[in-house]
Design a protein around this motif. Structure first.
Motif, PDB file in Angstrom:
ATOM      1  N   GLU A  86       0.839  -1.201   0.000  1.00  0.00           N
ATOM      2  CA  GLU A  86       0.000   0.000   0.000  1.00  0.00           C
ATOM      3  C   GLU A  86       0.873   1.250   0.000  1.00  0.00           C
ATOM      4  O   GLU A  86       0.491   2.275  -0.548  1.00  0.00           O
ATOM      5  N   GLY A  87       2.048   1.159   0.600  1.00  0.00           N
ATOM      6  CA  GLY A  87       2.961   2.299   0.629  1.00  0.00           C
ATOM      7  C   GLY A  87       3.447   2.701  -0.756  1.00  0.00           C
ATOM      8  O   GLY A  87       3.824   3.843  -0.981  1.00  0.00           O
ATOM      9  N   THR A  88       3.421   1.784  -1.681  1.00  0.00           N
ATOM     10  CA  THR A  88       3.827   2.054  -3.063  1.00  0.00           C
ATOM     11  C   THR A  88       2.669   2.613  -3.874  1.00  0.00           C
ATOM     12  O   THR A  88       2.866   3.464  -4.745  1.00  0.00           O
ATOM     13  N   ILE A  89       1.461   2.151  -3.586  1.00  0.00           N
ATOM     14  CA  ILE A  89       0.318   2.494  -4.436  1.00  0.00           C
ATOM     15  C   ILE A  89      -0.091   3.959  -4.293  1.00  0.00           C
ATOM     16  O   ILE A  89      -0.446   4.602  -5.282  1.00  0.00           O
ATOM     17  N   TYR A  90      -0.039   4.506  -3.096  1.00  0.00           N
ATOM     18  CA  TYR A  90      -0.544   5.877  -2.911  1.00  0.00           C
ATOM     19  C   TYR A  90       0.258   6.933  -3.671  1.00  0.00           C
ATOM     20  O   TYR A  90      -0.343   7.773  -4.357  1.00  0.00           O
ATOM     21  N   PRO A  91       1.590   6.896  -3.614  1.00  0.00           N
ATOM     22  CA  PRO A  91       2.331   7.864  -4.441  1.00  0.00           C
ATOM     23  C   PRO A  91       2.077   7.656  -5.936  1.00  0.00           C
ATOM     24  O   PRO A  91       1.974   8.619  -6.695  1.00  0.00           O
ATOM     25  N   LEU A  92       1.946   6.409  -6.346  1.00  0.00           N
ATOM     26  CA  LEU A  92       1.660   6.111  -7.750  1.00  0.00           C
ATOM     27  C   LEU A  92       0.301   6.677  -8.154  1.00  0.00           C
ATOM     28  O   LEU A  92       0.164   7.309  -9.212  1.00  0.00           O
ATOM     29  N   MET A  93      -0.699   6.510  -7.309  1.00  0.00           N
ATOM     30  CA  MET A  93      -2.040   7.012  -7.634  1.00  0.00           C
ATOM     31  C   MET A  93      -2.052   8.536  -7.693  1.00  0.00           C
ATOM     32  O   MET A  93      -2.728   9.120  -8.532  1.00  0.00           O
ATOM     33  N   ARG A  94      -1.287   9.182  -6.821  1.00  0.00           N
ATOM     34  CA  ARG A  94      -1.177  10.649  -6.879  1.00  0.00           C
ATOM     35  C   ARG A  94      -0.547  11.082  -8.202  1.00  0.00           C
ATOM     36  O   ARG A  94      -0.977  12.043  -8.823  1.00  0.00           O
ATOM     37  N   ARG A  95       0.478  10.353  -8.622  1.00  0.00           N
ATOM     38  CA  ARG A  95       1.130  10.660  -9.893  1.00  0.00           C
ATOM     39  C   ARG A  95       0.152  10.497 -11.065  1.00  0.00           C
ATOM     40  O   ARG A  95       0.096  11.334 -11.970  1.00  0.00           O
ATOM     41  N   LEU A  96      -0.623   9.428 -11.047  1.00  0.00           N
ATOM     42  CA  LEU A  96      -1.602   9.191 -12.107  1.00  0.00           C
ATOM     43  C   LEU A  96      -2.671  10.282 -12.116  1.00  0.00           C
ATOM     44  O   LEU A  96      -3.136  10.700 -13.178  1.00  0.00           O
ATOM     45  N   GLN A  97      -3.034  10.747 -10.929  1.00  0.00           N
ATOM     46  CA  GLN A  97      -3.987  11.862 -10.822  1.00  0.00           C
ATOM     47  C   GLN A  97      -3.384  13.138 -11.385  1.00  0.00           C
ATOM     48  O   GLN A  97      -4.042  13.868 -12.132  1.00  0.00           O
ATOM     49  N   ASN A  98      -2.135  13.413 -11.046  1.00  0.00           N
ATOM     50  CA  ASN A  98      -1.461  14.618 -11.531  1.00  0.00           C
ATOM     51  C   ASN A  98      -1.329  14.617 -13.049  1.00  0.00           C
ATOM     52  O   ASN A  98      -1.341  15.677 -13.667  1.00  0.00           O
ATOM     53  N   GLU A  99      -1.202  13.428 -13.632  1.00  0.00           N
ATOM     54  CA  GLU A  99      -1.117  13.295 -15.090  1.00  0.00           C
ATOM     55  C   GLU A  99      -2.497  13.370 -15.740  1.00  0.00           C
ATOM     56  O   GLU A  99      -2.606  13.350 -16.959  1.00  0.00           O
ATOM     57  N   ALA A 100      -3.550  13.411 -14.923  1.00  0.00           N
ATOM     58  CA  ALA A 100      -4.953  13.411 -15.373  1.00  0.00           C
ATOM     59  C   ALA A 100      -5.320  12.099 -16.068  1.00  0.00           C
ATOM     60  O   ALA A 100      -6.194  12.060 -16.924  1.00  0.00           O
ATOM     61  N   TRP A 101      -4.654  11.017 -15.669  1.00  0.00           N
ATOM     62  CA  TRP A 101      -4.987   9.701 -16.200  1.00  0.00           C
ATOM     63  C   TRP A 101      -6.084   9.040 -15.381  1.00  0.00           C
ATOM     64  O   TRP A 101      -6.749   8.127 -15.868  1.00  0.00           O
ATOM     65  N   VAL A 102      -6.260   9.490 -14.125  1.00  0.00           N
ATOM     66  CA  VAL A 102      -7.335   8.996 -13.265  1.00  0.00           C
ATOM     67  C   VAL A 102      -7.981  10.171 -12.541  1.00  0.00           C
ATOM     68  O   VAL A 102      -7.368  11.222 -12.361  1.00  0.00           O
ATOM     69  N   THR A 103      -9.221   9.983 -12.168  1.00  0.00           N
ATOM     70  CA  THR A 103      -9.919  10.916 -11.286  1.00  0.00           C
ATOM     71  C   THR A 103     -10.372  10.118 -10.067  1.00  0.00           C
ATOM     72  O   THR A 103     -10.287   8.891 -10.054  1.00  0.00           O
ATOM     73  N   THR A 104     -10.850  10.820  -9.055  1.00  0.00           N
ATOM     74  CA  THR A 104     -11.291  10.139  -7.837  1.00  0.00           C
ATOM     75  C   THR A 104     -12.687  10.578  -7.454  1.00  0.00           C
ATOM     76  O   THR A 104     -13.153  11.647  -7.847  1.00  0.00           O
ATOM     77  N   TYR A 105     -13.326   9.718  -6.689  1.00  0.00           N
ATOM     78  CA  TYR A 105     -14.606  10.051  -6.062  1.00  0.00           C
ATOM     79  C   TYR A 105     -14.739   9.207  -4.798  1.00  0.00           C
ATOM     80  O   TYR A 105     -14.080   8.168  -4.667  1.00  0.00           O
ATOM     81  N   LEU A 106     -15.541   9.672  -3.858  1.00  0.00           N
ATOM     82  CA  LEU A 106     -15.717   8.968  -2.581  1.00  0.00           C
ATOM     83  C   LEU A 106     -16.994   8.136  -2.606  1.00  0.00           C
ATOM     84  O   LEU A 106     -18.013   8.557  -3.159  1.00  0.00           O
ATOM     85  N   VAL A 107     -16.917   6.961  -1.971  1.00  0.00           N
ATOM     86  CA  VAL A 107     -18.073   6.080  -1.822  1.00  0.00           C
ATOM     87  C   VAL A 107     -18.185   5.740  -0.348  1.00  0.00           C
ATOM     88  O   VAL A 107     -17.205   5.311   0.275  1.00  0.00           O
ATOM     89  N   GLU A 108     -19.361   5.946   0.210  1.00  0.00           N
ATOM     90  CA  GLU A 108     -19.583   5.610   1.616  1.00  0.00           C
ATOM     91  C   GLU A 108     -19.345   4.130   1.843  1.00  0.00           C
ATOM     92  O   GLU A 108     -19.661   3.300   0.995  1.00  0.00           O
ATOM     93  N   SER A 109     -18.781   3.809   3.015  1.00  0.00           N
ATOM     94  CA  SER A 109     -18.497   2.427   3.371  1.00  0.00           C
ATOM     95  C   SER A 109     -19.225   2.085   4.661  1.00  0.00           C
ATOM     96  O   SER A 109     -19.286   2.900   5.578  1.00  0.00           O
ATOM     97  N   GLU A 110     -19.773   0.876   4.711  1.00  0.00           N
ATOM     98  CA  GLU A 110     -20.460   0.430   5.932  1.00  0.00           C
ATOM     99  C   GLU A 110     -19.460   0.074   7.029  1.00  0.00           C
ATOM    100  O   GLU A 110     -19.813   0.033   8.196  1.00  0.00           O
ATOM    101  N   SER A 111     -18.220  -0.182   6.651  1.00  0.00           N
ATOM    102  CA  SER A 111     -17.231  -0.646   7.631  1.00  0.00           C
ATOM    103  C   SER A 111     -16.140   0.389   7.906  1.00  0.00           C
ATOM    104  O   SER A 111     -14.998   0.035   8.146  1.00  0.00           O
TER     105      SER A 111
END
Length: 105
Positions: free
Chosen positions: A40-65
């Motif tokens: 997980e420590g590797t994925i978060y910086p990678l996801m930020r990079r992908l967001q900065n490149e505008a290759w991904v966007t994000t949205y929040l989904v409520e979780s029961e847990s």
């Protein structure tokens, strides 16, 4: 060698997962765990990079847990980049296989 190959293909693998369905970080790590060891420590910086490149966007989904989960969604730009990466990957494999004497010569 395997470590360097993983680093070079990680973005492509994550984009390929998101091409199939939106996903949250832990789920992406779980899907990659079969073939590409990463934390997980590797994925978060990678996801930020992908967001900065505008290759991904994000949205929040409520979780029961627990708190809401941040989902990642592939953008049109990300789809184009993934297609380009796949093309380069196949060209690379073809060239390596020629050198190794595997495949059509």
């Amino acid at each position: 060698m395997k470590t360097q190959l993983k680093k070079g293909t990680l973005e492509m693998c994550v984009l390929a997962i998101l091409e199939k369905a939106d996903s949250y970080a832990y789920e992406i790590v779980s899907k990659l765990a079969d073939g590409v060891e990463m934390s997980e420590g590797t994925i978060y910086p990678l996801m930020r990079r992908l967001q900065n490149e505008a290759w991904v966007t994000t949205y929040l989904v409520e979780s029961e847990s627990g708190p809401p989960r941040k989902y990642y969604k592939l953008t049109d730009t990300g789809r184009k980049e993934l297609a380009s990466m796949k093309h380069e990957w196949h060209e690379f494999l073809t060239e390596v296989n020629k050198i190794l004497g595997e495949g059509n010569e």
